[in-house]
Scaffold this active site. Structure first.
Site, mmCIF file in Angstrom:
data_model
loop_
_atom_site.group_PDB
_atom_site.id
_atom_site.type_symbol
_atom_site.label_atom_id
_atom_site.label_comp_id
_atom_site.label_asym_id
_atom_site.label_seq_id
_atom_site.Cartn_x
_atom_site.Cartn_y
_atom_site.Cartn_z
ATOM 1 N N GLY A 21 0.824 -1.205 0.000
ATOM 2 C CA GLY A 21 0.000 0.000 0.000
ATOM 3 C C GLY A 21 0.854 1.248 0.000
ATOM 4 O O GLY A 21 1.983 1.261 0.476
ATOM 5 N N GLY A 24 0.254 5.708 0.302
ATOM 6 C CA GLY A 24 -0.672 6.819 0.509
ATOM 7 C C GLY A 24 0.067 8.097 0.788
ATOM 8 O O GLY A 24 1.296 8.186 0.631
ATOM 9 N N GLY A 25 -0.709 9.126 1.210
ATOM 10 C CA GLY A 25 -0.119 10.426 1.436
ATOM 11 C C GLY A 25 0.915 10.433 2.558
ATOM 12 O O GLY A 25 1.835 11.248 2.558
ATOM 13 N N MET A 26 0.782 9.509 3.532
ATOM 14 C CA MET A 26 1.697 9.490 4.664
ATOM 15 C C MET A 26 2.940 8.655 4.402
ATOM 16 O O MET A 26 3.948 8.823 5.069
ATOM 17 C CB MET A 26 0.968 8.937 5.896
ATOM 18 N N VAL A 54 3.215 1.096 3.035
ATOM 19 C CA VAL A 54 3.011 -0.052 3.918
ATOM 20 C C VAL A 54 3.597 -1.281 3.224
ATOM 21 O O VAL A 54 3.279 -1.556 2.063
ATOM 22 C CB VAL A 54 1.524 -0.279 4.241
ATOM 23 N N ASP A 60 -9.274 10.649 12.298
ATOM 24 C CA ASP A 60 -9.318 10.446 10.834
ATOM 25 C C ASP A 60 -10.031 9.140 10.505
ATOM 26 O O ASP A 60 -9.572 8.361 9.669
ATOM 27 C CB ASP A 60 -7.904 10.448 10.247
#
Length: 739
Positions: A18, A20-22, A25, A141
């Site tokens: 995975g 994402g913006g952060m 994974v 969130d």
């Protein structure tokens, strides 16, 4: 990060699962214990961050990670370890065998989850929140992507504490100068939007948003524009879930609506209370179907359902010209099927339609209509078109061919045709909807004007800019008369008219009108509102077309900076402004600078939108063009071929972007002296454009000119002259028609 890397001398990264913006994974193996785990690696802090901020973030990370690791509940993802390796902060978590709710909704292709599953998920999440809130931990969130359902049915919440950390680092976008963190707009509580302190009741609001979406297939405020979504959360009561899905139990609907109360004190006291009420809803014996509103009501007065304020419907950066006015607008994704409807007597309609169709049949069509809208939002245009066409046919049979809901489905089908490059078919579809709405609703009804404005837009796509100009002018006159000069739809029409004037070559007029619209939008909506920035973007375009590339570059950069500030650095509109800045650099002869801009864009768009997204491929096209301008033609040819192959697979062989890439292949072949191969490619482009756009479209004629040039280079002068003459005849006819 990379495969087989060892973190902390213990966790071996195996494969990426995975991004994402952060950060990323990874599935990893704990070499000490011999078990598989998930490792979340946060994006490293770059040199642009202040060292003191870096220290604060590291300390906050350790504190938040300790809090997350201390949580122990079957509904919360287990955090095994945390630390920092080579400057990268990471969490080590249990590896979950399941799918998050966002993926489950995608798998359902726009359909909501089964009711019993919805209530089961709701109870498990409520229990997990009740536990974490008792520990003093607020998630901040909560959204479908952070809730995972395992193969055995267990539901787990992920990413406690990560949202606040992301806010500190600056990975989340910000809304204007108010300092409001824009986490995930569809699930934010009003107090988050206001920037005030949040407590556990903010999580309960987000839970309400999640339950609304998994129960109905769409979030409570389902709009493309982040500003309009936030305004909806702040100011507008959500539509009852059972309007979208009548089989939902009434007690469950009441829970969801209570969770979505604007004021925290009006929501359930805590998650324990939510759990008790959900258990009671599960035990409820049945439900009473929602009564469908009739159109028009018996007294003839229009019904105004509770929905977003009308002015927010203008808050969009897209082309879809949805109207707003004194009547409900069936084309709106939030609209409710109206059930019975009677044609006005003045229309001379044929046999009377059933005055009260089956509520179940009406509700089923409502659900399928929303399924089509959900598929379109995910870019699955062909499937969305099939659904809208089928629903339109069934609505025509059930409600009548001129019922507003039937026309709404036809309108959406036309929109999918436009988005898939089938402009001629879209024009026919929009024209039919506009004629029917004018006959039934009147020429000045907002929905009629919306369809006519879309007709103008498609005419422009077909190169018929004079006809588009006439249509825009007529629509604008009606909007001014009905809505006034500062209404969002009036300003959008003026914006589109300015855009079309530039396509007609009336650059001074276009520039002047775009400046006026930008000033009006800044006054009405604010200088950093997305629509204001869209018009400033058009101002930059007219500057570029006038050869004023330095001014265009400066304006594009200002728009990009403002969009990064208000929408976020990875928002598609921010990236679009950066793309146009690259074009301006290329036009100024600064190809090396343009190449750097495009390569950065490819990286950012790949991360934010995916490698196969049309915008990512557009940035790669820019890389190829500027490689050619730097004389690196072999590299340019390889890039053009790869981009063309991907566009053909993603968009189709006849899509305009695919044909632009194919033309770039031909250009590179010509510069390399391989004229025979170039002629083949130019011919394929011309044939496709003639088939899709017609023989007299400007793009088709440009392709025929390319063919003629190739023939000249190959010494086939007579054929080249004949082709040049053919193009000239078409252009003379166009010039005569425009006058």
């Amino acid at each position: 990060m990379g495969e087989n890397r060892l973190i902390q001398g213990r966790y071996r990264l195996l494969d990426l699962i995975g991004r994402g913006g952060m950060g990323e994974v990874w599935r990893a193996r704990d070499e000490s214990l011999g078990r598989q785990v998930a490792v979340k690696c946060l994006k490293p802090l770059g040199p642009q961050h202040d060292p003191s901020l870096t220290r604060v973030v590291r300390e906050r990370f350790r504190r938040e990670a300790r809090v997350a690791a201390a949580l122990s509940h079957r509904g919360v993802t287990v955090v095994h370890d945390f630390g920092e390796d080579d400057g990268v902060l990471h969490l080590v978590m249990e590896l979950l065998d399941g799918r998050d709710l966002s993926r489950l909704l995608e798998d359902a292709e726009g359909h909501p989850l089964p009711v019993d599953e919805v209530i089961d998920i709701a109870e498990q999440v409520a229990a997990a929140l009740a536990y974490t809130h008792r520990q003093g931990v607020v998630h901040r969130d909560l959204k479908p992507a952070n809730i995972v359902r395992l193969a055995d049915g267990t539901v787990k919440i992920c990413d406690f504490g990560i949202a606040r950390l992301g806010h500190d680092i600056g990975f989340t976008a910000r809304l204007t100068g108010t300092g409001v963190a824009m986490g995930t707009p569809h699930y934010m509580s009003p107090e988050q939007i206001a920037g005030t302190e949040v407590d556990q009741r903010s999580d309960l609001y987000s839970l309400g948003c999640v339950l609304y979406e998994i129960a109905t297939g769409t979030p409570p405020f389902d709009l493309d524009d982040a500003w309009a979504i936030l305004v909806g959360h702040r100011d507008t009561p959500p539509g009852p879930p059972r309007v979208r899905r009548p089989e939902l139990p009434a007690p469950f609907e009441r829970i969801v609506l209570d969770l979505l109360a604007k004021r925290p004190e009006d929501r359930p006291y805590d998650a324990d209370e939510v759990g008790r009420r959900l258990a009671a809803a599960r035990a409820a014996a049945g439900y009473v179907p929602t009564v469908v509103t009739t159109w028009p009501p018996a007294g003839g007065a229009p019904v105004r359902e509770t929905r977003l304020p009308s002015w927010t419907r203008g808050m969009t950066t897209g082309h879809k010209a949805v109207g707003a006015g004194p009547h409900p607008a069936p084309a709106d994704p939030g609209a409710v099927l109206t059930g019975a409807w009677t044609l006005p007597a003045a229309t001379g309609a044929g046999p009377a339609l059933p005055t009260r169709p089956s509520p179940d049949a009406v509700a089923a069509l409502t659900a399928r209509h929303h399924e089509g809208l959900a598929l379109a939002r995910r870019g699955r245009w062909a499937r969305a078109r099939e659904i809208h066409l089928a629903v339109a046919a069934e609505r025509a049979a059930l409600l009548g061919p001129d019922h507003p809901d039937t026309l709404a489905s036809r309108y959406e089908a036309a929109f999918t045709l436009s988005r898939t490059g089938r402009a001629a078919a879209a024009l026919r579809a929009y024209s039919g909807v506009a004629e029917a709405r004018e006959r039934v609703l009147g020429p000045d009804h907002p929905d009629t004007l919306a369809a006519r404005q879309e007709t103008a837009y498609v005419l422009g796509r077909l190169g018929r800019h004079f006809e588009a100009h006439q249509t825009y002018t007529a629509v604008l006159a009606a909007r001014l008369r009905v809505m006034g000069p500062d209404h969002a739809d009036t300003l959008r029409c003026r914006h589109n008219l300015a855009l079309n004037l530039s396509r007609l070559g009336r650059l001074e007029d276009a520039h002047r009108m775009a400046l006026d619209v930008a000033a009006a939008r800044a006054r009405v909506l604010g200088p950093d509102h997305p629509d204001t920035l869209v018009t400033r973007f058009e101002v930059a375009y007219t500057l570029g077309q006038s050869g004023r590339w330095e001014e265009a570059l400066r304006t594009y950069r200002e728009v990009a900076e403002a969009r990064a500030r208000t929408l976020g650095p990875d928002h598609p509109d921010t990236l679009a402004a950066r793309y146009e800045a690259g074009i301006s650099l290329g036009r100024l002869g600064r190809s090396a600078d343009a190449l750097r801009v495009y390569r950065d864009l490819v990286e950012d768009r790949t991360r934010a939108q995916g490698a196969a997204h049309p915008d990512t491929l557009r940035a790669r096209h820019g890389v190829g063009v500027n490689l050619g301008r730097l004389g690196r033609w072999e590299e340019a040819l390889a890039e053009a071929r790869d981009v063309c192959a991907q566009r053909e697979r993603v968009l189709g062989p006849d899509h305009p972007d695919t044909l632009v890439s194919r033309r770039e292949i031909a250009v590179a072949l010509g510069w390399l002296g391989r004229w025979t191969a170039a002629l083949t490619e130019y011919g394929r482009v011309a044939a496709a454009r003639e088939r899709v756009l017609g023989p007299d479209h400007p793009d088709t004629l440009a392709s025929r000119n390319d063919e003629a040039h190739c023939l000249e280079q190959l010494g086939r002068g007579a054929e080249a002259v004949a082709l040049y003459r053919r193009v000239a005849v078409f252009r003379q006819r166009q010039a005569a028609g425009d006058h």
